[in-house]
Every structure is written in C-alpha cells, then in structure tokens.
Design a protein around this motif. Structure first.
Motif, PDB file in Angstrom:
ATOM      1  N   UNK A  11       0.661  -1.127  -0.007  1.00 55.75           N
ATOM      2  CA  UNK A  11      -0.017  -0.136  -0.019  1.00 55.75           C
ATOM      3  C   UNK A  11       0.729   1.324  -0.115  1.00 55.75           C
ATOM      4  N   UNK A  12       1.881   1.164   0.931  1.00 52.87           N
ATOM      5  CA  UNK A  12       2.776   2.403   0.724  1.00 52.87           C
ATOM      6  C   UNK A  12       3.364   2.798  -0.425  1.00 52.87           C
ATOM      7  N   UNK A  13       3.935   1.434  -1.244  1.00 51.03           N
ATOM      8  CA  UNK A  13       4.386   1.633  -2.563  1.00 51.03           C
ATOM      9  C   UNK A  13       3.231   2.341  -3.462  1.00 51.03           C
ATOM     10  N   UNK A  14       2.020   1.881  -3.431  1.00 56.05           N
ATOM     11  CA  UNK A  14       1.091   2.390  -4.205  1.00 56.05           C
ATOM     12  C   UNK A  14       0.835   3.689  -4.101  1.00 56.05           C
ATOM     13  N   UNK A  15       0.844   4.230  -2.769  1.00 49.84           N
ATOM     14  CA  UNK A  15       0.779   5.723  -2.469  1.00 49.84           C
ATOM     15  C   UNK A  15       1.995   6.450  -3.143  1.00 49.84           C
ATOM     16  N   UNK A  16       3.206   5.798  -3.043  1.00 47.78           N
ATOM     17  CA  UNK A  16       4.187   6.657  -3.371  1.00 47.78           C
ATOM     18  C   UNK A  16       4.315   6.683  -4.913  1.00 47.78           C
ATOM     19  N   UNK A  17       3.909   5.735  -5.626  1.00 49.28           N
ATOM     20  CA  UNK A  17       3.684   5.659  -7.294  1.00 49.28           C
ATOM     21  C   UNK A  17       2.729   6.877  -7.584  1.00 49.28           C
ATOM     22  N   UNK A  18       1.397   6.872  -6.980  1.00 51.63           N
ATOM     23  CA  UNK A  18       0.566   7.738  -6.953  1.00 51.63           C
ATOM     24  C   UNK A  18       0.869   9.279  -6.798  1.00 51.63           C
ATOM     25  N   UNK A  19       1.719   9.287  -6.002  1.00 53.42           N
ATOM     26  CA  UNK A  19       2.273  10.703  -5.522  1.00 53.42           C
ATOM     27  C   UNK A  19       3.292  11.063  -6.734  1.00 53.42           C
ATOM     28  N   UNK A  21       3.345  10.178  -9.660  1.00 54.35           N
ATOM     29  CA  UNK A  21       2.583  10.268 -11.046  1.00 54.35           C
ATOM     30  C   UNK A  21       1.857  11.868 -10.828  1.00 54.35           C
ATOM     31  N   UNK A  22       1.527  12.221  -9.564  1.00 52.99           N
ATOM     32  CA  UNK A  22       0.836  13.448  -9.604  1.00 52.99           C
ATOM     33  C   UNK A  22       1.705  14.433  -9.161  1.00 52.99           C
ATOM     34  N   UNK A  23       2.919  14.543  -9.376  1.00 51.55           N
ATOM     35  CA  UNK A  23       4.081  15.253  -9.004  1.00 51.55           C
ATOM     36  C   UNK A  23       3.919  15.890  -7.638  1.00 51.55           C
ATOM     37  N   UNK A  24       3.398  15.203  -6.382  1.00 51.89           N
ATOM     38  CA  UNK A  24       3.338  15.317  -5.229  1.00 51.89           C
ATOM     39  C   UNK A  24       4.262  14.706  -4.410  1.00 51.89           C
ATOM     40  N   UNK A  25       4.743  15.188  -3.177  1.00 53.92           N
ATOM     41  CA  UNK A  25       5.623  14.762  -2.394  1.00 53.92           C
ATOM     42  C   UNK A  25       4.702  13.625  -1.529  1.00 53.92           C
ATOM     43  N   UNK A  26       5.411  12.477  -1.267  1.00 52.11           N
ATOM     44  CA  UNK A  26       4.917  11.346  -0.693  1.00 52.11           C
ATOM     45  C   UNK A  26       4.388  11.733   0.961  1.00 52.11           C
ATOM     46  N   UNK A  27       5.067  12.612   1.385  1.00 55.18           N
ATOM     47  CA  UNK A  27       4.803  13.217   2.874  1.00 55.18           C
ATOM     48  C   UNK A  27       3.369  13.814   2.803  1.00 55.18           C
ATOM     49  N   UNK A  28       2.877  14.437   1.635  1.00 55.78           N
ATOM     50  CA  UNK A  28       1.588  15.132   1.637  1.00 55.78           C
ATOM     51  C   UNK A  28       0.308  14.285   1.602  1.00 55.78           C
ATOM     52  N   UNK A  29       0.674  12.928   1.689  1.00 53.34           N
ATOM     53  CA  UNK A  29      -0.615  11.810   1.626  1.00 53.34           C
ATOM     54  C   UNK A  29      -0.565  10.895   2.818  1.00 53.34           C
ATOM     55  N   UNK A  30      -1.305  10.923   3.858  1.00 56.93           N
ATOM     56  CA  UNK A  30      -1.222  10.018   5.251  1.00 56.93           C
ATOM     57  C   UNK A  30      -1.886   8.944   4.846  1.00 56.93           C
ATOM     58  N   UNK A  31      -1.639   7.739   5.593  1.00 56.81           N
ATOM     59  CA  UNK A  31      -2.178   6.476   5.385  1.00 56.81           C
ATOM     60  C   UNK A  31      -2.845   6.162   6.662  1.00 56.81           C
ATOM     61  N   UNK A 206      -7.593   4.914  -4.686  1.00 53.82           N
ATOM     62  CA  UNK A 206      -6.706   5.803  -4.024  1.00 53.82           C
ATOM     63  C   UNK A 206      -5.822   6.489  -4.815  1.00 53.82           C
ATOM     64  N   UNK A 207      -5.407   5.933  -5.962  1.00 52.20           N
ATOM     65  CA  UNK A 207      -4.576   6.662  -7.043  1.00 52.20           C
ATOM     66  C   UNK A 207      -5.235   7.773  -7.463  1.00 52.20           C
ATOM     67  N   UNK A 208      -6.504   7.752  -7.993  1.00 51.11           N
ATOM     68  CA  UNK A 208      -7.438   8.750  -8.620  1.00 51.11           C
ATOM     69  C   UNK A 208      -7.392   9.973  -7.581  1.00 51.11           C
ATOM     70  N   UNK A 209      -7.847   9.441  -6.268  1.00 53.63           N
ATOM     71  CA  UNK A 209      -8.159  10.429  -5.049  1.00 53.63           C
ATOM     72  C   UNK A 209      -6.717  11.052  -4.928  1.00 53.63           C
ATOM     73  N   UNK A 210      -5.611  10.445  -4.806  1.00 53.39           N
ATOM     74  CA  UNK A 210      -4.278  11.066  -4.633  1.00 53.39           C
ATOM     75  C   UNK A 210      -4.194  12.285  -5.865  1.00 53.39           C
ATOM     76  N   UNK A 211      -4.387  11.831  -7.084  1.00 53.11           N
ATOM     77  CA  UNK A 211      -4.119  12.730  -8.157  1.00 53.11           C
ATOM     78  C   UNK A 211      -5.117  13.967  -7.990  1.00 53.11           C
ATOM     79  N   UNK A 212      -6.278  13.698  -7.481  1.00 52.08           N
ATOM     80  CA  UNK A 212      -7.361  14.843  -7.228  1.00 52.08           C
ATOM     81  C   UNK A 212      -6.749  15.875  -5.929  1.00 52.08           C
ATOM     82  N   UNK A 213      -6.041  15.256  -5.157  1.00 53.47           N
ATOM     83  CA  UNK A 213      -5.723  16.141  -4.105  1.00 53.47           C
ATOM     84  C   UNK A 213      -5.951  15.686  -2.797  1.00 53.47           C
TER      85      UNK A 213
END
Length: 228
Positions: A11-19, A21-31, A206-213
């Motif tokens: 899951x953490x890897x999935x979040x990291x990839x989504x971030x 792809x969205x040009x976001x810092x991984x630290x900007x998304x909490x699990x 979660x990938x789409x949600x992260x892409x949307x903010x």
C-alpha cells in the motif's frame, strides 16, 4: 496468505507511485489503516511496522481496541463510521479524530463530552458528494454552516472534509466527484487556516483520489486481509 507487513509495504508503494505520478511529495498523503472487524493483535502488528494511524467504523471496536492497546502511547485513533447520538460520549473520550460529522446535534454533543484533559478533537465534515440516499454526509451547501459551528467550540478543531463517493466503474464520473471535493476543500481551507485534511480514497480508488488532491487515504482489506 499475505502478512500485514507485506500489505503495508504494498500500500505504501502504491501511494508513493500515485504521488510520483501526480508530482506530489509522498509526505503530503497520510495512510489511515482501517482495522474494523480485526483484533487488537492485528493493529499491534501494523503498529510494529510503523503504522500509527488507525480507523474504526464501530464505536465498540474503537473503545475496546483503544483500551487493549493503551500502552501504545503514540497510536492515533480515527472514528470514520456513521455517528449515533447516543455513542458520541465514547467517541469524544477515545478518538483523536472523527471523520464523519454531518449534523449540528453531533457537533454539540462531541464538544460537550470531550474531556477537558484531552486535546481538542480533530473534526472532518462528511460530505455526501454524489447525493446518495444510502450515504451519510451533508450536501456541499451545508458545509459552511457546520464548519462555523465546529469552529465555535474550543473542544473541537476543524481540520477538513471527508467523503465516500459513489462506487462507480466510470472513472470520469469518479474523477468529477473527487475534483468537486477538492474544490470544496480548497474553499474551506482558504477560510480556516487549520484546515489541512481531505480524507478521500480507499483501496480501489486511492490513485485517482491522490491525483485529485486527497491528503489522507483509508485502506483496510489491502493491509489486514478480508474482513470477518
């Protein structure tokens, strides 16, 4: 069967990839690890892998697990399920966060019942973004009224919004809902400086949600396995 440690890594890897792809810092998304129906031992196993934020849908599970794991001082409990007015006292006494506030009566009760020795309860307003009859949450037009009420109580701290959009195989429609939530969140955060959390996205989206903010995703089965 996949272990909890393996589930967290994936899951953490999935979040990291989504971030990425969205040009976001991984630290900007909490699990938030959602542990409903799972025993305290499963929560402890996830905690030992560095996961400290846990979400519960049922009040009795929240209370029981918090008592059983009281020695884990930096564990953070989030209540994310529908709130019955006769259960607010247990939520106010036990949780650090509540994601599912959707009416004035609940806000007043949580404020009145929050123990004075605890920090203010972090509050997210749940938004029924797709206007579904079977879902809890307020209409977007009601956010401002509830936000102002939360902000009136020193026992509460307004932190943002939460949503559970319609389960939809049409990604374009799902994206529209997520983007609408992101706009509502942006409006709210411009009015209240402490607002910093958009709880949006689960295992399947979660990938789409992260892409949307989204700033916080809620994941259960992918970490703990199928619910019992």
């Amino acid at each position: 069967m996949k272990s909890i440690a393996e589930g967290l890594i994936e899951v953490r890897k999935q979040i990291a990839i989504a971030c990425e792809n969205s040009q976001r810092e991984q630290s900007s998304v909490q699990l938030l690890a959602v542990s409903k129906t799972k025993p305290a031992t499963a929560v402890q196993a996830a905690y030992q892998q560095g996961q400290h934020k846990f979400g519960e849908n049922y009040v009795q599970e929240l209370v029981t697990k918090a008592q059983q794991l009281a020695d884990l001082k930096d564990i953070e409990w989030h209540f994310i399920g529908p709130i019955q007015s006769n259960k607010t006292k247990d939520i106010a006494k036990t949780a650090a966060w509540v994601h599912s506030v959707d009416r004035a009566k609940i806000i007043r009760r949580l404020a009145e019942q929050r123990p004075s020795g605890l920090r203010p309860l972090n509050v997210l307003i749940q938004v029924n973004i797709d206007d579904e009859e079977t879902k809890s949450g307020v209409a977007p037009s009601q956010i401002a009224e509830l936000a102002a009420l939360v902000d009136d109580y020193p026992q509460l701290r307004l932190r943002g919004l939460m949503t559970i959009p319609r389960a939809n195989s049409d990604e374009a429609q799902q994206q529209q809902s997520f983007e609408h939530m992101a706009n509502l969140y942006s409006e709210l955060s411009s009015q209240y400086p402490e607002v910093d959390t958009l709880s949006m996205g689960m295992s399947g989206d979660l990938e789409l949600a992260i892409a949307c903010g989204s700033t916080l995703v809620r994941v259960g089965t992918a970490i703990f396995g199928a619910r019992t």
